[in-house]
Scaffold this active site. Structure first.
Site, short mmCIF file in Angstrom:
data_model
loop_
_atom_site.label_atom_id
_atom_site.label_comp_id
_atom_site.label_asym_id
_atom_site.label_seq_id
_atom_site.Cartn_x
_atom_site.Cartn_y
_atom_site.Cartn_z
N GLY A 106 0.86 -1.17 0.00
CA GLY A 106 0.00 0.00 0.00
C GLY A 106 0.90 1.22 0.00
N ARG A 244 -29.45 29.50 14.80
CA ARG A 244 -29.61 28.68 15.99
C ARG A 244 -29.56 29.55 17.25
NH1 ARG A 244 -31.76 24.41 18.64
NH2 ARG A 244 -30.27 23.35 20.02
N GLY A 315 -24.16 19.84 16.67
CA GLY A 315 -24.58 18.92 17.72
C GLY A 315 -25.31 17.70 17.16
N GLU A 339 -4.17 7.52 -2.27
CA GLU A 339 -3.14 8.19 -3.09
C GLU A 339 -2.00 8.75 -2.23
OE1 GLU A 339 -4.35 10.41 -6.46
OE2 GLU A 339 -6.25 9.35 -6.64
N THR A 341 -0.90 8.13 2.09
CA THR A 341 -1.37 8.55 3.41
C THR A 341 -0.65 9.82 3.86
OG1 THR A 341 0.33 7.27 4.57
CG2 THR A 341 -1.75 6.13 4.06
#
Length: 356
Positions: A106, A244, A315, A339, A341
């Site tokens: 990998g 909110r 939330g 592609e 890490t």
């Protein structure tokens, strides 16, 4: 409006894919002489950012045709290979893919075990590739295979493999945490018969270098997409914080919320400038291996931070299935993995810094 439908059905409707073809999106980065739009890296990044504001899987649907699925052919392919494959990839008639990762390779991409043996005018490929984006629907795949094990990474050769070649089959399709409108799968090669003329560039041993050059470019456009998604998260957070109301006032009146929004905006601005500058440098034919790794690690980690902050701000509402933030939070996690890490990017950056 289609994002939730795509999320639930785990596929992009064919009429949307056809619109992508009609707009030329499958050939954004492919030169006009091969039927593409011939956009610069910077131009492609602008579009990647806009698609990042919608849903990651939409960009992924055509990105491999412009990135790792075609770049090997475009960068190192012979004139005959370009003429044969690029027009069909650019039009979207064929979906392209890139097969490098294996069970034991990998991040350590030089350790691939898939091998190719020349025999009676063809190569026989044997091995299994994992996590191939569009592996289930790809018509043509750039495949990395070992032709000379003694040479290590420089014994790896790049092949153009069509799904109709004898010995080619699709294995397990992965069930993933996110990006549900875009599949990854195994591809299995059992004495897969590949013509000699399908060695990219016609030369053995150049596959590893071809792969790295293709990844440089795709890391930049991935980062651009992350900038767009981060901007979308910030836009949602700003709108939500204004409407909110808690304790008699909008939560946007609280300094803690204001600072979260400000820090997100700072990070996005920095990421956007990094991406655009690196894209411009590539368009000027400069080597951008270090910068591409920088923008990949910064922007993919940045969008994950901002998505997490946006979910925290909303939330429980942000945690509920069907919420855009909930989907983005899952979708973006893989961007720190595929592609290259974040850890591999830091290795690349350090290697470039420590060169004599």
């Amino acid at each position: 409006p289609l994002s939730q439908k795509v999320e639930e059905e785990e596929r992009i409707p064919e009429n949307i894919v056809q619109k992508m073809r009609d707009l030329g999106l499958f050939g954004l980065a492919i030169p006009k002489e091969y039927g593409g739009l011939g956009l610069s890296t910077l131009g492609e990044c602008v579009l990647s950012e806009e698609f990042g504001r919608v849903n990651a899987c939409f960009r992924v649907r055509f990105s491999a045709n412009n990135g790792i699925g075609s770049q090997g052919i475009l960068i190192d392919g012979t004139p005959e290979q370009k003429e044969k494959y690029l027009p069909r990839i650019a039009s979207g008639e064929w979906t392209a893919a890139f097969a490098l990762t294996e069970p034991n390779a990998g991040s350590d991409s030089g350790n691939i075990q898939t091998k190719a043996v020349k025999k009676e005018g063809i190569y026989l490929l044997n091995g299994v590739k994992l996590f191939v984006t569009h592996g289930d629907i790809a018509d043509v795949v750039t495949v990395m295979a070992v032709t000379n094990r003694e040479k290590g990474p420089w014994g790896i050769t790049a092949f153009i493999v069509e799904r109709t070649f004898p010995g080619y089959s699709v294995g397990k399709i992965d069930r993933k945490m996110g990006t549900h409108g875009s599949n990854t799968s195994e591809i299995v090669f059992e004495d897969c018969q590949v013509p000699i003329e399908n060695v990219i560039g016609g030369v053995e041993g150049r596959g590893f270098a071809t792969a790295m050059k293709a990844l440089d470019k795709s890391r930049i456009t991935i980062a651009a997409s992350c900038v767009g998604t981060a901007q979308y998260c910030l836009d949602l957070s700003i709108a939500y914080s204004k409407q909110r109301v808690q304790f008699g006032k909008p939560i946007s009146a609280n300094q803690a919320i204001q600072w979260m929004l400000a820090d997100s905006a700072i990070s996005i601005y920095a990421g956007r400038q990094m991406v655009y500058h690196t894209a411009w440098c590539r368009d000027q034919k400069q080597r951008v291996t270090q910068q591409a790794a920088m923008v990949k690690v910064y922007c993919t980690e940045m969008v994950n931070r901002i998505a997490a902050a946006a979910l925290q701000l909303q939330g429980k509402l942000g945690y509920i299935k069907g919420s855009p933030i909930e989907r983005i939070y899952r979708d973006m996690r893989v961007f720190r993995i595929f592609e290259g890490t974040s850890e591999v990017q830091r290795m690349v950056i350090a290697r470039e810094l420590l060169k004599d």
